[in-house]
Design an enzyme around this catalytic site. Structure first.
Site, PDB file in Angstrom:
ATOM      1  N   GLY A  27       0.815  -1.223   0.000  1.00  0.00           N
ATOM      2  CA  GLY A  27       0.000   0.000   0.000  1.00  0.00           C
ATOM      3  C   GLY A  27       0.843   1.265   0.000  1.00  0.00           C
ATOM      4  O   GLY A  27       0.691   2.137  -0.873  1.00  0.00           O
ATOM      5  N   ASP A  67      11.707   6.884 -16.042  1.00  0.00           N
ATOM      6  CA  ASP A  67      12.298   5.549 -16.144  1.00  0.00           C
ATOM      7  C   ASP A  67      11.903   4.755 -14.897  1.00  0.00           C
ATOM      8  O   ASP A  67      11.928   5.292 -13.786  1.00  0.00           O
ATOM      9  CB  ASP A  67      13.827   5.680 -16.229  1.00  0.00           C
ATOM     10  N   VAL A  68      11.517   3.503 -15.087  1.00  0.00           N
ATOM     11  CA  VAL A  68      11.186   2.659 -13.931  1.00  0.00           C
ATOM     12  C   VAL A  68      11.920   1.323 -14.082  1.00  0.00           C
ATOM     13  O   VAL A  68      11.676   0.581 -15.026  1.00  0.00           O
ATOM     14  CB  VAL A  68       9.664   2.408 -13.815  1.00  0.00           C
ATOM     15  N   TYR A 165       7.188  -6.838  16.350  1.00  0.00           N
ATOM     16  CA  TYR A 165       7.020  -5.671  15.476  1.00  0.00           C
ATOM     17  C   TYR A 165       7.510  -4.401  16.190  1.00  0.00           C
ATOM     18  O   TYR A 165       8.264  -3.610  15.628  1.00  0.00           O
ATOM     19  CB  TYR A 165       5.545  -5.560  15.084  1.00  0.00           C
TER      20      TYR A 165
HETATM   21  N1  NAP Z   1      -0.393  -0.640   7.425  1.00  0.00           N
HETATM   22  C1  NAP Z   1      -0.231  -0.062   8.607  1.00  0.00           C
HETATM   23  O1  NAP Z   1      -1.202   0.112   9.369  1.00  0.00           O
HETATM   24  C2  NAP Z   1       1.130   0.438   9.022  1.00  0.00           C
HETATM   25  C3  NAP Z   1       1.235   1.227  10.171  1.00  0.00           C
HETATM   26  C4  NAP Z   1       2.479   1.722  10.568  1.00  0.00           C
HETATM   27  C5  NAP Z   1       3.606   1.418   9.803  1.00  0.00           C
HETATM   28  N2  NAP Z   1       3.490   0.660   8.696  1.00  0.00           N
HETATM   29  C6  NAP Z   1       4.719   0.372   7.944  1.00  0.00           C
HETATM   30  O2  NAP Z   1       4.585   0.836   6.621  1.00  0.00           O
HETATM   31  C7  NAP Z   1       5.401   0.047   5.740  1.00  0.00           C
HETATM   32  C8  NAP Z   1       4.580  -0.368   4.537  1.00  0.00           C
HETATM   33  O3  NAP Z   1       3.507  -1.183   4.984  1.00  0.00           O
HETATM   34  P1  NAP Z   1       2.147  -1.319   4.154  1.00  0.00           P
HETATM   35  O4  NAP Z   1       1.084  -0.857   5.074  1.00  0.00           O
HETATM   36  O5  NAP Z   1       2.283  -0.719   2.810  1.00  0.00           O
HETATM   37  O6  NAP Z   1       2.087  -2.916   4.105  1.00  0.00           O
HETATM   38  P2  NAP Z   1       1.804  -3.906   2.899  1.00  0.00           P
HETATM   39  O7  NAP Z   1       0.783  -3.342   1.999  1.00  0.00           O
HETATM   40  O8  NAP Z   1       1.586  -5.225   3.534  1.00  0.00           O
HETATM   41  O9  NAP Z   1       3.211  -3.896   2.117  1.00  0.00           O
HETATM   42  C9  NAP Z   1       4.360  -4.499   2.640  1.00  0.00           C
HETATM   43  C10 NAP Z   1       5.401  -4.596   1.542  1.00  0.00           C
HETATM   44  O10 NAP Z   1       6.573  -5.271   2.064  1.00  0.00           O
HETATM   45  C11 NAP Z   1       6.930  -6.328   1.161  1.00  0.00           C
HETATM   46  N3  NAP Z   1       7.564  -7.454   1.802  1.00  0.00           N
HETATM   47  C12 NAP Z   1       7.072  -8.191   2.847  1.00  0.00           C
HETATM   48  N4  NAP Z   1       7.909  -9.201   3.101  1.00  0.00           N
HETATM   49  C13 NAP Z   1       8.935  -9.113   2.206  1.00  0.00           C
HETATM   50  C14 NAP Z   1      10.115  -9.877   1.956  1.00  0.00           C
HETATM   51  N5  NAP Z   1      10.424 -10.944   2.682  1.00  0.00           N
HETATM   52  N6  NAP Z   1      10.946  -9.487   0.946  1.00  0.00           N
HETATM   53  C15 NAP Z   1      10.642  -8.423   0.179  1.00  0.00           C
HETATM   54  N7  NAP Z   1       9.540  -7.654   0.368  1.00  0.00           N
HETATM   55  C16 NAP Z   1       8.703  -8.013   1.365  1.00  0.00           C
HETATM   56  C17 NAP Z   1       5.603  -6.767   0.561  1.00  0.00           C
HETATM   57  O11 NAP Z   1       5.849  -7.481  -0.630  1.00  0.00           O
HETATM   58  P3  NAP Z   1       4.782  -8.565  -1.222  1.00  0.00           P
HETATM   59  O12 NAP Z   1       3.785  -7.745  -2.006  1.00  0.00           O
HETATM   60  O13 NAP Z   1       5.634  -9.432  -2.091  1.00  0.00           O
HETATM   61  O14 NAP Z   1       4.200  -9.272  -0.033  1.00  0.00           O
HETATM   62  C18 NAP Z   1       4.913  -5.419   0.334  1.00  0.00           C
HETATM   63  O15 NAP Z   1       5.379  -4.830  -0.846  1.00  0.00           O
HETATM   64  C19 NAP Z   1       5.914  -1.123   6.587  1.00  0.00           C
HETATM   65  O16 NAP Z   1       7.246  -0.912   6.959  1.00  0.00           O
HETATM   66  C20 NAP Z   1       5.001  -1.107   7.802  1.00  0.00           C
HETATM   67  O17 NAP Z   1       5.617  -1.654   8.948  1.00  0.00           O
HETATM   68  C21 NAP Z   1       2.294   0.163   8.274  1.00  0.00           C
END
Ligand code: NAP
Length: 262
Positions: A27, A67-68, A165
């Protein structure tokens, strides 16, 4: 111009530079890709799923002529960061100006329920992977750039049931501060964004039914002074802001609707 204001005090112009985003398929990662491309940056999208990364590349390039590049691999392996940076050198993109360390995973368990594997997985992805990418970025031996770590409110306040976490994000905050000091003389800013709950897949992991999804949103909203969870774009805009600033370093920027001020 005021003689005391040197050129280096200007906001960093990122247009035409490269941003590397880990966890680009999630996300916040997708929102960063779109918002950094809107700012005129070229992108290197890092993730595990090549098909999803290709789809994101197509979406970004429909909107902006940038570029991507794509790099794939497990973030918890040191080889992935090394491969990403050597690939960048080999395709002649020069250097990465902005690194967004965004990949992350959550395990919903108390300390006593957390298995060795779950602990290791959270540390490998949230902390070790972020360290490997940050170290490889620093070893590029250049000046003037930014590292943005996507941390969490859980890095500064405890949350029962999220032991691994919280530990991983606390360590991310301290690595942010240490590297900010180490890289200050080179004009490299190191900061973190600390979001509260975000409307993205991670929030809903382990809450797969519609009723559970609604209840997780309601529970979070009840504890946020502004009464709502964040959209991924709000986190991405904070990351872009920090990437542009030359005099902000070692900061953990809360984007949490007031959660950690309560
Ligand atoms: N969502 C929340 O409420 C929240 C709150 C506070 C902080 N955050 C932080 O925000 C950041 C982004 O989170 P998000 O909410 O966008 O979560 P998300 O939608 O679950 O995205 C997580 C990303 O990390 C990748 N990932 C997970 N395991 C991996 C691995 N072993 N190797 C490579 N990539 C991996 C996932 O890839 P795949 O698509 O391949 O699984 C995905 O692209 C994180 O650091 C999270 O801790 C999130």
């Amino acid at each position: 111009m005021n003689k005391l204001v040197s050129k280096s005090s200007d906001v960093r112009d990122l247009q035409g530079h490269y941003a590397l985003i880990t966890g680009a398929t999630g996300g916040v990662g997708q929102a960063c890709a779109e918002i950094f491309a809107d700012a005129g940056m070229h992108l290197i999208l890092a993730g595990r799923d090549h098909t999803k990364l290709e789809q994101l590349r197509a979406t970004v390039q429909q909107q902006n002529p940038v570029d991507v590049q794509i790099v794939t691999g497990e973030i918890g392996s040191p080889a992935t960061a090394e491969h990403a940076f050597s690939r960048i050198r080999s395709i002649g993109t020069g250097q990465v100006t902005v690194l967004i360390n965004n990949a992350g995973v959550i395990v919903r368990a108390t300390a006593e329920e957390t298995s060795n594997n779950d602990w290791q997985q959270v540390m490998d992805i949230n902390l070790n992977g972020l360290f490997y990418f940050s170290r490889a970025y620093a070893q590029q031996a250049h000046s003037d750039g930014a590292i943005i770590n996507i941390s969490s409110t859980c890095g500064s306040v405890g949350s029962a049931g999220l032991a691994a976490y919280c530990a991983s994000k606390g360590a991310v905050n301290q690595l942010t501060r240490a590297m900010a000091l180490e890289l200050a003389e080179r004009g490299i800013n190191v900061n973190a964004v600390a979001p509260g709950a975000i409307d993205s897949p991670m929030l809903f992991s382990g809450h797969d039914t519609a009723a559970l999804s609604d209840s997780v949103v309601a529970k979070n909203e009840a504890n946020i002074p502004q009464g709502r969870i964040a959209q991924p774009q709000e986190i991405a805009r904070a990351a872009l802001f920090l990437s542009q600033q030359r005099h902000i370093t070692g900061t953990i920027l809360s984007v949490d609707g007031g959660y950690t001020s309560a």
